[in-house]
Design an enzyme around this catalytic site. Structure first.
Site, PDB file in Angstrom:
ATOM      1  N   CYS A  35       2.730  30.809 -26.347  1.00 10.84           N
ATOM      2  CA  CYS A  35       1.476  31.279 -26.943  1.00 10.84           C
ATOM      3  C   CYS A  35       0.427  30.185 -27.061  1.00 10.84           C
ATOM      4  CB  CYS A  35       1.743  31.858 -28.329  1.00 10.84           C
ATOM      5  SG  CYS A  35       2.478  30.618 -29.427  1.00 10.84           S
ATOM      6  N   CYS A  62       8.462  31.923 -31.488  1.00 16.85           N
ATOM      7  CA  CYS A  62       7.753  31.211 -32.554  1.00 16.85           C
ATOM      8  C   CYS A  62       8.688  30.279 -33.307  1.00 16.85           C
ATOM      9  CB  CYS A  62       7.143  32.204 -33.536  1.00 16.85           C
ATOM     10  SG  CYS A  62       6.214  33.505 -32.733  1.00 16.85           S
TER      11      CYS A  62
HETATM   12 FE1  FES Z   1       2.481  31.396 -31.385  1.00 18.78          FE
HETATM   13 FE2  FES Z   1       4.044  32.728 -32.994  1.00 18.78          FE
HETATM   14  S1  FES Z   1       2.617  33.542 -31.592  1.00 18.78           S
HETATM   15  S2  FES Z   1       3.898  30.599 -32.749  1.00 18.78           S
END
Ligand code: FES
Length: 126
Positions: free
Chosen positions: A35, A104
């Site tokens: 992400c 995450c």
């Molecule tokens: Fe990036 Fe959770 S979406 S750390």
């Protein structure tokens, strides 16, 4: 909507150990390839024991909750023990994470590793 456990919600809404340690002797910064979120972990290590841990993150709620839990799990532990804590251990301590959010939980674990590596590097030079 994905379901979060009560523990995840608790650690997200009341994160433990968020912030920075001014005299940290191990600091790790990692980015999440999935992400792009970033995490910085500060450790205060004395005699091989993690005396204190704090984190700062630009990550999402699951990253905040897993980092909060990870710092609670590693404080008071020897660095070898802390390195054995996996993101699954952290997720289980939180009563699970939605599968889409498992990535995450890598941030905290990798940041702890990076901070311990940093500490080791600094101490080898002495
Ligand atoms: Fe990036 Fe959770 S979406 S750390």
């Amino acid at each position: 909507m994905e379901e979060y456990s009560n523990k995840v919600m608790d650690h997200f809404l009341n994160p433990r150990n968020m912030g920075e340690i001014k005299d940290a002797n191990g600091i790790g910064v990692v980015g999440n390839p999935v992400c792009g979120d970033i995490m910085k972990m500060y450790l205060k290590i004395e005699n091989n024991i993690i005396k204190d841990a704090k984190f700062k993150t630009f990550g999402c709620g699951a990253a905040i909750a897993t980092s909060s839990m990870a710092t609670e799990l590693i404080i008071g532990k020897a660095i070898e023990e802390a390195l054995e804590i996996t993101n699954r251990t952290v997720a289980e301590a939180l009563d699970g994470l939605p599968p889409i959010k498992m990535h995450c939980s890598n941030l905290a674990q990798q940041a702890v590793k990076a901070a311990i590596d940093d500490y080791k590097k600094k101490n080898e030079k002495k």
